[in-house]
Design a protein around this motif. Structure first.
Motif, PDB file in Angstrom:
ATOM      1  N   ASP A 128       0.830  -1.217   0.000  1.00 43.63           N
ATOM      2  CA  ASP A 128       0.000   0.000   0.000  1.00 43.63           C
ATOM      3  C   ASP A 128       0.859   1.260   0.000  1.00 43.63           C
ATOM      4  N   ASP A 129       2.035   1.166   0.641  1.00 38.03           N
ATOM      5  CA  ASP A 129       2.929   2.337   0.599  1.00 38.03           C
ATOM      6  C   ASP A 129       3.366   2.634  -0.830  1.00 38.03           C
ATOM      7  N   LEU A 130       3.701   1.545  -1.582  1.00 41.48           N
ATOM      8  CA  LEU A 130       4.080   1.747  -2.993  1.00 41.48           C
ATOM      9  C   LEU A 130       2.897   2.303  -3.783  1.00 41.48           C
ATOM     10  N   ARG A 131       1.728   1.716  -3.579  1.00 43.99           N
ATOM     11  CA  ARG A 131       0.543   2.196  -4.296  1.00 43.99           C
ATOM     12  C   ARG A 131       0.295   3.674  -4.014  1.00 43.99           C
ATOM     13  N   THR A 132       0.394   4.075  -2.725  1.00 46.31           N
ATOM     14  CA  THR A 132       0.184   5.482  -2.355  1.00 46.31           C
ATOM     15  C   THR A 132       1.195   6.396  -3.036  1.00 46.31           C
ATOM     16  N   GLU A 133       2.447   5.916  -3.098  1.00 42.33           N
ATOM     17  CA  GLU A 133       3.481   6.723  -3.739  1.00 42.33           C
ATOM     18  C   GLU A 133       3.161   6.943  -5.214  1.00 42.33           C
ATOM     19  N   VAL A 134       2.681   5.882  -5.891  1.00 38.37           N
ATOM     20  CA  VAL A 134       2.323   6.012  -7.315  1.00 38.37           C
ATOM     21  C   VAL A 134       1.142   6.965  -7.483  1.00 38.37           C
ATOM     22  N   GLU A 135       0.177   6.861  -6.602  1.00 35.37           N
ATOM     23  CA  GLU A 135      -0.991   7.742  -6.693  1.00 35.37           C
ATOM     24  C   GLU A 135      -0.605   9.206  -6.462  1.00 35.37           C
ATOM     25  N   LEU A 136       0.344   9.422  -5.544  1.00 38.00           N
ATOM     26  CA  LEU A 136       0.800  10.795  -5.316  1.00 38.00           C
ATOM     27  C   LEU A 136       1.504  11.357  -6.563  1.00 38.00           C
ATOM     28  N   LEU A 137       2.336  10.497  -7.183  1.00 37.01           N
ATOM     29  CA  LEU A 137       2.978  10.953  -8.426  1.00 37.01           C
ATOM     30  C   LEU A 137       1.937  11.344  -9.461  1.00 37.01           C
ATOM     31  N   GLU A 138       0.895  10.484  -9.590  1.00 41.87           N
ATOM     32  CA  GLU A 138      -0.155  10.771 -10.563  1.00 41.87           C
ATOM     33  C   GLU A 138      -0.905  12.057 -10.212  1.00 41.87           C
ATOM     34  N   ALA A 139      -1.187  12.238  -8.911  1.00 39.17           N
ATOM     35  CA  ALA A 139      -1.924  13.440  -8.496  1.00 39.17           C
ATOM     36  C   ALA A 139      -1.128  14.704  -8.801  1.00 39.17           C
ATOM     37  N   ARG A 140       0.183  14.625  -8.569  1.00 29.97           N
ATOM     38  CA  ARG A 140       1.013  15.813  -8.867  1.00 29.97           C
ATOM     39  C   ARG A 140       1.052  16.102 -10.363  1.00 29.97           C
ATOM     40  N   LEU A 141       1.106  15.047 -11.165  1.00 28.79           N
ATOM     41  CA  LEU A 141       1.082  15.266 -12.616  1.00 28.79           C
ATOM     42  C   LEU A 141      -0.237  15.879 -13.064  1.00 28.79           C
ATOM     43  N   THR A 142      -1.312  15.337 -12.503  1.00 26.59           N
ATOM     44  CA  THR A 142      -2.640  15.821 -12.900  1.00 26.59           C
ATOM     45  C   THR A 142      -2.841  17.277 -12.514  1.00 26.59           C
ATOM     46  N   SER A 143      -2.367  17.660 -11.339  1.00 28.37           N
ATOM     47  CA  SER A 143      -2.545  19.042 -10.865  1.00 28.37           C
ATOM     48  C   SER A 143      -1.549  20.000 -11.502  1.00 28.37           C
ATOM     49  N   GLY A 144      -0.493  19.463 -12.130  1.00 28.11           N
ATOM     50  CA  GLY A 144       0.510  20.324 -12.745  1.00 28.11           C
ATOM     51  C   GLY A 144       1.542  20.840 -11.776  1.00 28.11           C
ATOM     52  N   SER A 145       1.522  20.374 -10.521  1.00 27.93           N
ATOM     53  CA  SER A 145       2.466  20.870  -9.521  1.00 27.93           C
ATOM     54  C   SER A 145       3.783  20.119  -9.528  1.00 27.93           C
ATOM     55  N   GLY A 146       3.838  18.977 -10.213  1.00 24.33           N
ATOM     56  CA  GLY A 146       5.050  18.177 -10.217  1.00 24.33           C
ATOM     57  C   GLY A 146       5.845  18.330 -11.489  1.00 24.33           C
ATOM     58  N   ASP A 147       7.125  17.930 -11.420  1.00 27.93           N
ATOM     59  CA  ASP A 147       8.000  17.952 -12.589  1.00 27.93           C
ATOM     60  C   ASP A 147       7.771  16.657 -13.365  1.00 27.93           C
ATOM     61  N   PRO A 148       7.283  16.735 -14.594  1.00 29.81           N
ATOM     62  CA  PRO A 148       6.990  15.505 -15.349  1.00 29.81           C
ATOM     63  C   PRO A 148       8.201  14.582 -15.494  1.00 29.81           C
ATOM     64  N   LYS A 149       9.368  15.132 -15.741  1.00 28.94           N
ATOM     65  CA  LYS A 149      10.565  14.309 -15.900  1.00 28.94           C
ATOM     66  C   LYS A 149      10.896  13.574 -14.605  1.00 28.94           C
ATOM     67  N   GLN A 150      10.846  14.308 -13.493  1.00 28.42           N
ATOM     68  CA  GLN A 150      11.155  13.684 -12.203  1.00 28.42           C
ATOM     69  C   GLN A 150      10.104  12.621 -11.851  1.00 28.42           C
ATOM     70  N   ALA A 151       8.829  12.911 -12.133  1.00 29.72           N
ATOM     71  CA  ALA A 151       7.766  11.943 -11.865  1.00 29.72           C
ATOM     72  C   ALA A 151       7.965  10.682 -12.700  1.00 29.72           C
ATOM     73  N   ALA A 152       8.343  10.857 -13.963  1.00 30.02           N
ATOM     74  CA  ALA A 152       8.577   9.697 -14.832  1.00 30.02           C
ATOM     75  C   ALA A 152       9.740   8.865 -14.317  1.00 30.02           C
ATOM     76  N   ALA A 153      10.802   9.543 -13.875  1.00 30.08           N
ATOM     77  CA  ALA A 153      11.956   8.807 -13.354  1.00 30.08           C
ATOM     78  C   ALA A 153      11.589   8.016 -12.103  1.00 30.08           C
ATOM     79  N   SER A 154      10.826   8.656 -11.209  1.00 30.81           N
ATOM     80  CA  SER A 154      10.416   7.968  -9.976  1.00 30.81           C
ATOM     81  C   SER A 154       9.508   6.781 -10.298  1.00 30.81           C
ATOM     82  N   ALA A 155       8.541   6.975 -11.216  1.00 29.75           N
ATOM     83  CA  ALA A 155       7.621   5.895 -11.584  1.00 29.75           C
ATOM     84  C   ALA A 155       8.372   4.738 -12.231  1.00 29.75           C
ATOM     85  N   LYS A 156       9.351   5.035 -13.083  1.00 34.65           N
ATOM     86  CA  LYS A 156      10.127   3.991 -13.752  1.00 34.65           C
ATOM     87  C   LYS A 156      10.953   3.215 -12.737  1.00 34.65           C
ATOM     88  N   GLN A 157      11.506   3.963 -11.748  1.00 34.47           N
ATOM     89  CA  GLN A 157      12.305   3.282 -10.725  1.00 34.47           C
ATOM     90  C   GLN A 157      11.437   2.295  -9.927  1.00 34.47           C
TER      91      GLN A 157
END
Length: 454
Positions: free
Chosen positions: A96-125
């Protein structure tokens, strides 16, 4: 209580966002399928493993913990600390911790508050570490969710790149426009203050325009800098010429001031007043000297003018007062002159008029506007005496009577010739003599009228 034994450590992941608070509502229970599509274009739904860990794994008799995947079971660790259900719950919470982390990445992308490149790198990792992750949960659904996040991040990266390219193009276009405006000002403007202020404003704006690549920025900056240098040279040359012109104007105006000060003592009122007008024309033609010097020289020039015209006004005021007195004296003299009556004695009238004329000249000048009136009244008296003299001369002229007698004699001669010719029957000579007699008769009538009118 001894800690659980795990099969292998989880791979390092991107910084994990804080887990949801304890009192947060749990996510919906998973559907029978591992991955439940949310609808066209929606992110896959990943079940909360801790809600029902038995759906996603098991603990065998020797304490080995397994996770269920589409490819079969995989050992993720060992649980020796208590009941098997507690071990499954432990590994489910890690999922669930991993799932929450992925959902947070998605939420930041959706809201535009996150860096797309950094989010992609974190998701790929996270995606790369799923094959060896020591967790129990919907790994296939989480992988699909991560793939969705990676797709979203890729689109966001492309969108951000397009936005950056657009911003860069706009920044280049703006700096290009600023450069062109600066070049036009540098080549054409003679409004030195306005153009200088505008160039400073362009520089201030230039500093705020960001996002231009280094090479393009340096090329545009060289053009802008060259334009400023060109403008500054032109402005410097203009003001250098202006300084020379003002120095020449100062020298010329000093000469004019000296002339004006010399003329201020002149008593030659008319020519000097005209000369001051000429000096004023020359003053305006000389141009502007430096402001302080120009003001001082003008004060001296005006002071000299004022001095001369004040002296002239004083003299003219005194003269006008004298002329007014003279006019009054002549008015009194005219009263006396207008009483002269030639009919009572021509010689006495002439004598009285002569005395008036002598006194008239002795009195002197009168105001210009009174000359015609006063001179006219005197001329009327003089004309009256003159006409009386001419009338007397005509009455005593002996030549007038002699001319009349001569004309009368000639008329009689031509009349006698006409009668004699007519008696002789010579009609032509008679008509000629009568015509000549008629001509002399007209002259006789004029001569007799002149004698009669005396």
């Amino acid at each position: 209580m001894p800690a659980p034994v795990e099969a292998a450590p989880a791979p390092p992941a991107a910084p994990v966002a804080p887990a949801p608070p304890a009192d947060a509502a749990p996510a919906a229970a998973p559907s029978p399928a591992s991955v439940t599509p949310g609808g066209a274009g929606a992110a896959p739904v990943v079940a909360v493993a801790s809600a029902d860990p038995g759906k996603w794994g098991r603990v065998d008799e020797d304490g080995t913990v397994y996770v269920k995947t589409a490819d079969g079971e995989r050992a993720v660790g060992s649980w020796q600390a208590g009941e098997p259900t507690e071990g499954l719950a432990h590994y489910a919470r890690k999922f669930d911790d991993l799932r929450t982390e992925v959902e947070l990445l998605e939420a930041r992308l959706t809201s535009g508050s996150g860096d797309p490149k950094q989010a992609a790198a974190s998701a790929k990792q996270i995606r790369d570490g799923l094959a060896e992750a020591t967790v129990v949960g919907d790994l296939d659904g989480l992988a699909a969710r991560i793939d969705f996040v990676l797709g979203h991040a890729s689109k966001a990266v492309d969108k951000a790149k397009a936005a950056r390219d657009q911003a860069r193009a706009a920044a280049v276009a703006r700096k290009q426009a600023l450069v062109e405006e600066a070049e036009k000002l540098a080549d054409e403007s003679t409004q030195w203050k306005v153009a200088g202020d505008r160039l400073r404003a362009i520089l201030d704006e230039w500093k705020t325009v960001k996002g231009v690549d280094r090479k393009t920025d340096e090329q545009l900056w060289r053009r802008f800098s060259k334009a400023r240098d060109t403008f500054n040279r032109r402005r410097g040359s203009h003001f250098a010429d202006l300084d020379r012109q003002r120095a020449q104007a100062k020298t010329r105006k000093q000469e004019l001031v000296e002339l004006a000060e010399e003329l201020s003592e002149s008593d030659d009122w008319g020519p000097t007043a005209g000369r001051y007008k000429d000096l004023m024309v020359e003053w305006k033609a000389a141009g502007r000297a430096p402001k302080d010097a120009d003001d001082q020289l003008w004060q001296r020039f005006r002071a000299a003018q004022d001095k001369f015209f004040a002296r002239r006004s004083a003299v003219f005021d005194e003269r006008d007062a004298e002329f007014a007195t003279n006019a009054k004296a002549k008015e009194e003299l005219l009263v006396e002159a207008e009483k002269i009556d030639p009919s009572t004695g021509l010689d006495a009238a002439r004598s009285a008029l002569h005395r008036v004329q002598e006194r008239w000249e002795e009195i002197g000048k009168v105001p210009r506007e009174r000359i015609r009136e006063l001179e006219g009244r005197l001329r009327a008296v003089e004309e009256r005496v003159r006409q009386a003299g001419e009338a007397q001369w005509r009455r005593t002229d002996p030549e007038a009577e002699a001319r009349a007698a001569q004309f009368r004699e000639r008329v009689e001669q031509f009349e006698a010739q006409a009668a004699k010719a007519r008696a002789a029957g010579d009609k032509r000579r008679a008509e000629q003599a009568e015509a000549q007699a008629a001509q002399w008769r007209e002259w006789l009538a004029a001569a007799e009228q002149a004698v009669a009118s005396r």
